[in-house]
Scaffold this motif. Structure first.
Motif, short mmCIF file in Angstrom:
data_model
loop_
_atom_site.label_atom_id
_atom_site.label_comp_id
_atom_site.label_asym_id
_atom_site.label_seq_id
_atom_site.Cartn_x
_atom_site.Cartn_y
_atom_site.Cartn_z
N LEU A 122 0.83 -1.20 0.00
CA LEU A 122 0.00 0.00 0.00
C LEU A 122 0.87 1.25 0.00
CD1 LEU A 122 -2.77 -1.11 2.52
CD2 LEU A 122 -3.13 -0.54 0.10
N GLN A 123 1.90 1.26 0.80
CA GLN A 123 2.81 2.42 0.89
C GLN A 123 3.48 2.70 -0.45
OE1 GLN A 123 3.08 4.35 3.60
NE2 GLN A 123 4.51 5.71 2.59
N ARG A 124 3.84 1.64 -1.17
CA ARG A 124 4.54 1.79 -2.46
C ARG A 124 3.57 2.02 -3.63
NH1 ARG A 124 7.74 -2.78 -0.37
NH2 ARG A 124 6.41 -4.13 -1.62
N GLY A 125 2.27 1.97 -3.38
CA GLY A 125 1.30 2.17 -4.44
C GLY A 125 1.20 1.01 -5.41
N GLU A 126 1.49 -0.20 -4.94
CA GLU A 126 1.48 -1.38 -5.81
C GLU A 126 0.09 -1.95 -6.05
OE1 GLU A 126 4.28 -4.26 -4.31
OE2 GLU A 126 5.90 -2.79 -4.26
N LEU A 127 -0.84 -1.62 -5.21
CA LEU A 127 -2.22 -2.10 -5.37
C LEU A 127 -3.02 -0.98 -6.04
CD1 LEU A 127 -2.52 -3.78 -1.90
CD2 LEU A 127 -2.22 -4.92 -4.09
N GLU A 128 -3.77 -1.32 -7.09
CA GLU A 128 -4.44 -0.29 -7.89
C GLU A 128 -5.96 -0.36 -7.85
OE1 GLU A 128 -1.96 0.62 -11.67
OE2 GLU A 128 -1.78 -1.56 -11.33
N ASP A 129 -6.50 -1.41 -7.28
CA ASP A 129 -7.95 -1.59 -7.23
C ASP A 129 -8.53 -0.86 -6.02
OD1 ASP A 129 -10.51 -2.97 -7.86
OD2 ASP A 129 -10.08 -3.93 -5.93
N ALA A 130 -9.49 0.02 -6.26
CA ALA A 130 -10.01 0.89 -5.19
C ALA A 130 -10.62 0.11 -4.04
CB ALA A 130 -11.03 1.87 -5.76
N LYS A 131 -11.47 -0.89 -4.32
CA LYS A 131 -12.11 -1.63 -3.22
C LYS A 131 -11.06 -2.34 -2.38
CE LYS A 131 -13.05 -5.82 -5.88
NZ LYS A 131 -12.28 -5.39 -7.04
N THR A 132 -10.02 -2.83 -3.02
CA THR A 132 -8.95 -3.53 -2.31
C THR A 132 -8.18 -2.57 -1.42
OG1 THR A 132 -8.79 -5.17 -4.07
CG2 THR A 132 -6.85 -4.91 -2.65
#
Length: 180
Positions: free
Chosen positions: A155-165
């Motif tokens: 999350l800190q690195r911005g690796e997840l891109e799906d909003a609900k996730t």
């Protein structure tokens, strides 16, 4: 001032399995008119699931609109008239094989209210039992497990891109005690 747009006319453009598309002519608050392109969806559910050994369950699947695979919490659409909590339990088991003893409601949200009425319910589950996956015939899913620390770093690195996730994982990190 009343915040409302009156529908003057509407045209159905497409009726599909998952969405319906319409164009509405509306009267704006100031009396002028405008067009609105609308996507109607029956709704969806998603589950932020934590295994007994404190691993977060994510699914990796190709998302055609993005033209790449994304890591997401297990999720899926509601069938007509389906109970949201039951649908969340069903989707978790279908996509991951995990069964939840109970689900805790986190929130309901609109992902893109500027053009869609899709309402998504997010749940949290931490009492899981492993079973068998039963993905839909056109669903190709890879389950990936991550430690809470790995999720925080992703999350800190911005690796997840799906909003609900992102919303569900941030909520989980802030609100649940993960020490065993």
């Amino acid at each position: 001032m009343e915040f409302n747009e009156k529908t003057i006319s509407k045209e159905s453009i497409y009726q599909g399995k998952i969405i319906d598309l319409e164009v509405h002519e509306v009267e704006l608050i100031n009396g002028e008119s405008s067009k609105r392109e609308l996507v109607f969806h029956n709704g969806a559910v998603a589950v932020c699931a934590l295994t007994p050994d404190n691993k977060i369950v994510l699914v990796k699947q190709f998302r055609k609109p993005c033209e790449k695979p994304l890591l997401e919490i297990p999720a899926g659409k509601l069938d007509q008239g389906e109970n949201r909590e039951e649908a969340a339990a069903r989707e978790l088991e279908e996509e991951t094989g995990y069964r939840a003893k109970s689900l805790q409601w986190v929130t309901d949200m609109y992902g893109s209210p500027g053009f869609s009425n899709e309402r998504l319910s997010i749940y949290f589950a931490d009492q899981l039992e492993k079973g068998d996956m039963h993905p839909d015939e056109d669903e190709f899913i890879e389950i990936q497990l991550f430690s809470i620390e790995e999720i925080a770093e992703m999350l800190q690195r911005g690796e997840l891109e799906d909003a609900k996730t992102i919303i569900a994982l941030q909520h989980m990190l802030l609100n649940y005690n993960h020490s065993k």
